[in-house]
Design a protein around this motif. Sequence first.
Motif, PDB file in Angstrom:
ATOM      1  N   UNK A 289       0.843  -1.208   0.000  1.00 40.07           N
ATOM      2  CA  UNK A 289       0.000   0.000   0.000  1.00 40.07           C
ATOM      3  C   UNK A 289       0.872   1.250   0.000  1.00 40.07           C
ATOM      4  N   UNK A 290       1.942   1.251   0.835  1.00 40.53           N
ATOM      5  CA  UNK A 290       2.833   2.412   0.865  1.00 40.53           C
ATOM      6  C   UNK A 290       3.532   2.606  -0.478  1.00 40.53           C
ATOM      7  N   UNK A 291       3.960   1.505  -1.104  1.00 43.99           N
ATOM      8  CA  UNK A 291       4.605   1.612  -2.406  1.00 43.99           C
ATOM      9  C   UNK A 291       3.647   2.151  -3.458  1.00 43.99           C
ATOM     10  N   UNK A 292       2.403   1.716  -3.383  1.00 45.22           N
ATOM     11  CA  UNK A 292       1.402   2.199  -4.327  1.00 45.22           C
ATOM     12  C   UNK A 292       1.152   3.691  -4.136  1.00 45.22           C
ATOM     13  N   UNK A 293       1.047   4.098  -2.881  1.00 42.60           N
ATOM     14  CA  UNK A 293       0.841   5.519  -2.603  1.00 42.60           C
ATOM     15  C   UNK A 293       2.053   6.340  -3.034  1.00 42.60           C
ATOM     16  N   UNK A 294       3.269   5.813  -2.788  1.00 39.32           N
ATOM     17  CA  UNK A 294       4.465   6.525  -3.221  1.00 39.32           C
ATOM     18  C   UNK A 294       4.547   6.645  -4.729  1.00 39.32           C
ATOM     19  N   UNK A 295       4.175   5.567  -5.447  1.00 39.81           N
ATOM     20  CA  UNK A 295       4.178   5.627  -6.905  1.00 39.81           C
ATOM     21  C   UNK A 295       3.181   6.649  -7.415  1.00 39.81           C
TER      22      UNK A 295
END
Length: 724
Positions: A289-295
């Motif tokens: 989820x954090x990676x998706x938000x960062x992307x």
Amino acid sequence: MAFVSRIRRQTDYNTYPSSIPIVIDNGASYFRIGWAGETEPRVVFRNIVQRPRHKATGETVTIVGDLDPAMMKYFDCTRSGPRTPFDSNVVYQFEIMEYILDFAFDRLGANGSGIDHPILITECACNPVQSRSKMAELLFETYGVPAVAFGVDAAFSYKYNQLHGICKKDGIVLCPGFTTTHAIPFVDGEPIYKGSCRTNIGGYHVTDYLKQLLSLKYPFHSSRFTWEKAEDLKLEHCYIAPDYTSEIRLFQEGTKEAEEKTRYWQLPWIPPPTEVLPSEEELARKAAIREKQGQRLRDMAEAKRLSKINEMDNQLTSLHFLLKQVDQVEEDDIPTFLSDTGYASRQELESTITKVTQSLRKARGEPKNEPAESEENTDSLNNEKYPLMNVPDDILTPEQLKDKRRQMFLKTTAEGRLRARQKRNEEELEKEKRNQLEEERRRENPESYLEEMQAQYKEVLERVEQKKRLKTNGSSNGNNKSGGVGRGERLSAAQRERMRLLTTAAFDRGKGEDTFGTKDEDWQLYKLMSKDNDDDDEQPDSDEAELARLSSRLQEIDPTFVQKVEGESSQTSGEVPRVRLLTEEDYKIVIGIERFRCPEILFHPNLIGIDQVGLDEMAGTSIRRLPHDEKEIEERLTSSILMTGGCSLLPGMKERLECGIRMIRPCGSPIDVVRAMDPVLDAWRGASAFAANLNFLGNAFTKTDYYEKGEDWLRKYQIRYNYL
């Protein structure tokens, strides 16, 4: 409106004939009222009055006795605490006493305008005539009582136990009551008040002492130790130690016997919720989820950057087109041509093109221009912007000279700003390079890097605090006895040198004619004395900047880092303050030495600052006060010592009292200490049996007797207990 703590039963007042007296045991703790001849009082309640306000209506109500805890939410008791009509054991607040009597007669069933029954009411030994007179006046005038009799509560208890064979006709009654303790000798069944004595110590002081000790021992639970709860703990756990010193030593050594005598009171405690560590699947899901938000954020930033590049491309294209049009216009017509575009000259337009080009290259990530090219552009711009800089002064007019000086000033200022900007850029590049190196070190060994950063933070912090102490209140030299810091110690090295030069110049000036400033070396000395030459003052700023950088870096890499605030000890700076969670043991009240330390004040009142004799010494004092012709009855008195009153219920009281009296009596003297059958209610029961006697009215007095005989007769008034 009134509430009571304990009511035996309510009776129909009209079913009893007017010849049956009403018996009142007016104690400092509890008020008991009932009918003569009965063995139990009809109404029992705390002898207190409260007058709180109703929260809804604001009306002041009168509450007699204990307030029901369930009703507390309806009343505001912050401005009105419980009040008692007693001062020690003497009634002196008769306004409060009237509230109590109104409530007692109402609960007894009296609903008429007066009380047509004789009343027997108890009082303390040697009650002042003013209190007795006011009580009689209250009963006669307010309630219309036909006859009143006064008797001592301890004497009624002794006579009641004498009837049941507990004690003899000759003896001593020891009554540790609520606020006082009395000792009254009895000879031939009658009390000898000349030999009585009193100490201002009682059960109230024991309870209050226990409350104070527990509040000091557990200050974070002080609100739990109410007076009522301390009273319950006293009745449930306290005891009299056979030997106070030995018992203290027993608890100091921490023996097994002391552990067995220790009691525990567990307060309500709710375990804190335990933190469940997330599983690997949960951690992977959160990381995704954090990676998706960062992307998503990176995509938004990239879209914004492309939009900005397109905007600057369009702006640069329009500026180049405008510059081509300016090239086709004559020099004199350029200002008119550019008046609508917002530019004043060709140089300003070219400067804008240069700035936009640099911004566009920076946005695209392209390298900057070479230094040589940048310097050439800068020189060409300076020649165009400052045309008079390279022109000799001989060929310039006065107005052109003024313009040249103005251009020199502007050029110098611009160059200074440019140098400052370049210096900032170099510092930023160096900072960025250092951050990259530190980041690489952190990735290689995070734990070692964190420890190193914390050590640097401590070192810089101590250096900054040391400099602050030197400026304010640091350590002093041997000459300063007060512990303060002299002005010379607070100054830096440059400031001390400046002070020395000033002192030297002032000393030389006072020798003769003031010639300072006539020589060139004087101005050199003046420069040295100038405050602008103080380079040492810049050092604290660098340390503080380094401290701020380290704090910011630690906050990034260590989420548990807490920045030190001013005034906090430097020993804990950079370390995580650890707060211990409260456990079940923190809510466990240990009652050990307090069990016997609090009741010990009955035998040693000096423990709480009361300089009076103890309970065991009161018996000897009472015997010594008897007339000389009755000394032969001392052995008969000590062979029948009765304990009554609430404090005599404490375990170990009989043995401790017998041991204490034996120590002050001659060897071989007969000593027998007994406890009353019911130390709390025997006083009322004895008064009830006395009032049920047919000769009771012969011991009472009427309203006519009271007003005809006066206070002198009332002072000598005593009932004859042998009728019992």
